[in-house]
Each structure stands twice: as structure tokens, then as C-alpha cells.
Enzyme design. Structure first.
Site, PDB file in Angstrom:
ATOM      1  N   ASN A 151      50.702  10.582 -97.369  1.00 30.63           N
ATOM      2  CA  ASN A 151      49.973  10.679 -96.102  1.00 30.63           C
ATOM      3  C   ASN A 151      50.662   9.959 -94.949  1.00 30.63           C
ATOM      4  O   ASN A 151      50.443  10.292 -93.796  1.00 30.63           O
ATOM      5  CB  ASN A 151      48.537  10.165 -96.278  1.00 30.63           C
ATOM      6  CG  ASN A 151      48.466   8.853 -97.002  1.00 30.63           C
ATOM      7  OD1 ASN A 151      48.984   8.724 -98.114  1.00 30.63           O
ATOM      8  ND2 ASN A 151      47.849   7.871 -96.398  1.00 30.63           N
ATOM      9  N   CYS A 322      43.274   4.706 -92.810  1.00 29.35           N
ATOM     10  CA  CYS A 322      42.448   3.998 -93.787  1.00 29.35           C
ATOM     11  C   CYS A 322      42.825   2.530 -93.856  1.00 29.35           C
ATOM     12  O   CYS A 322      41.993   1.673 -94.059  1.00 29.35           O
ATOM     13  CB  CYS A 322      42.613   4.617 -95.170  1.00 29.35           C
ATOM     14  SG  CYS A 322      42.662   6.399 -95.119  1.00 29.35           S
TER      15      CYS A 322
HETATM   16  C1  PLP Z   1      42.541  11.053 -96.449  1.00 30.56           C
HETATM   17  C2  PLP Z   1      43.122  10.878 -97.793  1.00 30.56           C
HETATM   18  C3  PLP Z   1      42.300  10.551 -98.893  1.00 30.56           C
HETATM   19  C4  PLP Z   1      40.829  10.286 -98.750  1.00 30.56           C
HETATM   20  O1  PLP Z   1      40.080  11.438 -98.483  1.00 30.56           O
HETATM   21  P1  PLP Z   1      38.614  11.300 -97.831  1.00 30.56           P
HETATM   22  O2  PLP Z   1      38.047  12.672 -97.907  1.00 30.56           O
HETATM   23  O3  PLP Z   1      38.825  10.839 -96.431  1.00 30.56           O
HETATM   24  O4  PLP Z   1      37.860  10.329 -98.661  1.00 30.56           O
HETATM   25  C5  PLP Z   1      42.893  10.455-100.129  1.00 30.56           C
HETATM   26  N1  PLP Z   1      44.218  10.658-100.289  1.00 30.56           N
HETATM   27  C6  PLP Z   1      45.027  10.982 -99.271  1.00 30.56           C
HETATM   28  C7  PLP Z   1      46.471  11.207 -99.511  1.00 30.56           C
HETATM   29  C8  PLP Z   1      44.516  11.096 -97.981  1.00 30.56           C
HETATM   30  O5  PLP Z   1      45.326  11.401 -96.961  1.00 30.56           O
END
Ligand code: PLP
Length: 380
Positions: A151, A322
């Protein structure tokens, strides 16, 4: 001031067509999918046709899809649920240090509860080292969890290679595909378990799914009324699921055309970086999503650049959204694992384009980026 959103790695807007598709399920078609009357039937039908749609788009069977409240829940259930269901075979789990916190915190929880966790090596471009992974496999390895796309950097991981290794050793392979789905035409059958989240691909927040290949065991982690064939209790988010299916369908409509536009924008950005000078692209440019660009400008902190662009109406991010929840603002664990020096890590910003951007947005962004980088550098 026209606002320009270039943070599609954190979340994406719900596309108008997606919103229109969802609307009736808030209003006249509000039934509980578990109810046996006509309202329930209507909701159930929408839920199941969405399941079929999603399954078809990722090369899965409808009964291999389990709806969840998003990516975090899918990651938790996949990892903790697979570990608990297979703990009689062994307690060893392999993952990587560049995973999302939803994966890292899940394996940490397992470690505190008697499981044995190993982290594979990652190269300087943020790609998992497959040889290191091979060498870590033990007789009691029950699970490998490696994300499909990172991400922070957009780096695509060697999923097919890892899949072959996992198959050969009969180890369950989970992949967090939250950042990949909709941006890559992925084939879920390469892995045993996959996590996805709608709000990362133009669907609503608070809904996602876990793909679980038939024949693999995962214990449910959310217990109650036995919804989702006992895997995930709780009244189904019918409107959310309908929106998620529509969003994925739209992402894959003229996928190549969309891909070309993102590539064109990224090429423009890299041209501009060359003009600005003294930059480092974290993750490199090979096997990286065309939407993602993680870059450090020498002498400027990512945070300073992010705030000064924000004052100009432009949204980019530092590391991942996050990680900004953590009170002790630690530097990116992903860039650290790649072995980058402190200045580069602190300097990193993430730019992620999306379907709602225009050529004009990119032009304007690049003009302001250049002037802000030059201005901040002149301040020393
Ligand atoms: C955003 C994200 C998550 C979390 O997903 P949510 O639906 O926001 O809880 C998990 N893994 C990756 C790689 C992400 O980019």
C-alpha cells in the site's frame, strides 16, 4: 480553489454509478437478507447476485466469497482463523515486514498465543525475497501471508512464485489483496485466501470480502447468528455489498484504457521529477502499479511537503493513512524494511492517482509540486 485528490491508496470516492446502484437498498429494498418474507428475499437475491458478480471477476466460485466489514476484518479472520483451524498441523507462520498493520497485528496476536512467526527478507525495491521465503519453510509451517501489492509503494509482489512454493509444501497461502483488487486483473485461484476492501476500489467504506478456496479451513472469528454460512455472523451489509460488486465491475470495464491513462500520468510525473532533481523513487519503477508513486525529495520532509500541498488544495500522503493513528509517529515500517536511509524515509510522500482525476489535475499538481519543492528547498 479546486481540490485535487491524489491519495487513492488511503481511500477512493464512491463512483456515482455505484451510489445509484446502492440507493434502493437503503430506501425501498431495505430488507434483512435473513428474513423469509418478500423483503428478505429481495435483499438475499441482491446479496447473492453480487457474490456471483464478484466471484466471476476474480476467477472464483460464489461459495468461496465471504462478505466482511472490510479489509482489516478479512485479514484478521484469514490469518487468525486459518492459524486456529490448522494448529494441530503446526504453529509456524511466515509473513513479511512490509504487510499492512491488519496483518502484522494479527500475527503478533498469534505470537503472543503460542505461534511462531518468521519475517521474510525484502529487497531495496520493496519486493519480497522468494529465496529467503523458501529457506524459512519448516515441517510445521501452516500459513504464508504475503500481500499482493504494497500500500505504501505500490510494488507488486511475486504472488505466483510464492503460490507455487506454498502448493509444493502444502502450506496455506493468504494474500492481502486490498491494494491490488481493481487495480490489477488478479486471479484469486493463485492463492488459498485473499482479503479485499470495497473503499479502495470506488465502493463504500465498511465492506469487503474474504475469498477462501474450497478445501481450506478457517475458523470464524465473529460469532453469532451464523450468517455467511457460519463464517461471519452479523446482518449482512446489503447496500454495501451491492456497491462493492458494482464498483469492481466498473474498475474492470475498459481496464486497459484506464491503465493506459494512469501510465501516461505516471510518466508525466517522472518527467517532472527529472526536472526538479535530487529525488528517489521508493520501490523503483519495475513491477509497480501505474497509480502509485512513492518519492522522497532530498532536504524536504514528507510531512512538510504534504502540509504545504494541502494548503494548495492538493491531497497526497506520507507513508500510509493508517499509520497516522499511532501516537508515537514512527517512520514507515515498509521503507525501513527496504533498508532506506533515515532521510529518505522521512522524506517519503505517496501520490496515488484515481479514476476521478483529470489531465488538468495532474498538470496543476505538477506545477504546484515543482514550485513547492523549490520553495521549501530554498528555505534550507
Ligand atoms: C486499506 C488497507 C487495509 C485495510 O482495509 P480496511 O477496509 O480499511 O479495513 C488492509 N490492507 C491493505 C494493504 C490496505 O491498503
Amino acid at each position: 480553489m479546486k481540490k485535487i485528490y491524489l491519495d487513492h491508496g488511503a481511500t477512493t470516492p464512491v463512483l456515482p454509478e455505484v451510489f445509484e446502484e446502492m440507493k434502493p437498498y437503503f430506501l425501498e429494498k431495505f430488507g434483512n437478507a435473513s428474513s423469509l418474507h418478500l423483503f428478505g428475499e429481495e435483499a438475499k437475491k441482491a446479496l447473492e447476485s453480487s457474490r456471483e458478480k464478484i466471484a466471476k471477476l476474480i476467477n472464483a466460485e460464489p461459495n468461496e466469497i465471504y462478505f466482511t466489514s472490510g479489509g482489516t476484518e478479512a485479514d484478521n479472520t484469514a490469518i487468525i482463523g486459518a492459524a486456529l483451524a490448522n494448529s494441530k498441523k503446526g504453529k509456524h507462520i511466515i509473513t513479511s515486514p512490509i504487510e499492512h498493520s491488519a496483518v502484522l497485528e494479527s500475527v503478533e496476536y498469534l505470537q503472543k498465543n503460542g505461534f511462531d512467526i518468521d519475517f521474510v527478507k525484502v529487497d531495496s525495491n520493496g519486493r519480497v525475497d522468494v529465496e529467503s521465503l523458501k529457506n524459512m519453510i519448516k515441517k510445521d509451517t501452516i500459513l504464508i501471508s504475503i500481500m499482493w501489492v504494497n500500500n505504501e509503494t505500490g510494488v507488486i509482489q511475486p504472488i505466483q512464485e510464492i503460490s507455487k512454493i506454498a502448493r509444493k509444501h502444502n502450506i496455506i497461502f493468504h494474500s492481502d489483496a486490498v491494494q491490488a483488487l481493481g487495480k490489477l486483473k488478479l486471479d484469486a485461484s493463485w492463492v488459498d485466501i485473499l482479503s479485499a476492501s470495497a473503499h479502495k476500489f470506488y465502493g463504500p467504506k465498511g465492506v469487503g470480502f474474504m475469498y477462501l478456496k474450497r478445501g481450506n479451513k478457517v475458523n470464524p472469528t465473529i460469532l453469532g447468528g451464523g450468517h455467511e454460512r457460519g463464517m461471519r455472523s452479523g446482518t449482512e451489509n446489503v447496500s454495501g455489498v451491492v456497491g462493492m460488486a458494482k464498483a469492481l465491475e466498473l474498475c474492470y470495464r475498459d481496464f486497459e484504457g484506464k491503465h493506459e491513462i494512469f501510465k501516461k500520468w505516471k510518466d508525466k510525473m517522472i518527467e517532472k521529477l527529472e526536472e526538479i532533481g535530487d529525488y528517489h523513487i521508493n520501490g523503483g519503477i519495475v513491477d509497480v502499479l501505474p497509480t502509485h508513486l512513492n518519492v522522497s525529495f532530498k532536504g524536504i520532509s514528507g510531512e512538510t511537503l504534504m502540509y504545504s500541498l494541502s494548503l494548495n488544495g492538493i491531497a497526497i500522503s506520507t507513508a500510509s493513512a493508517c499509520s497516522s493513528h499511532h501516537t508515537n509517529k514512527t517512520a514507515s515500517h515498509v521503507l525501513k524494511a527496504m533498508g532506506l536511509d533515515h532521510e529518505t524515509i522521512i522524506g517519503a510522500v505517496r501520490i496515488v492517482t484515481g479514476l476521478d482525476n483529470t489531465d488538468d489535475d495532474i498538470e496543476k499538481f505538477l506545477t504546484i509540486l515543482e514550485s513547492e519543492v523549490r520553495r521549501l528547498r530554498s528555505l534550507g
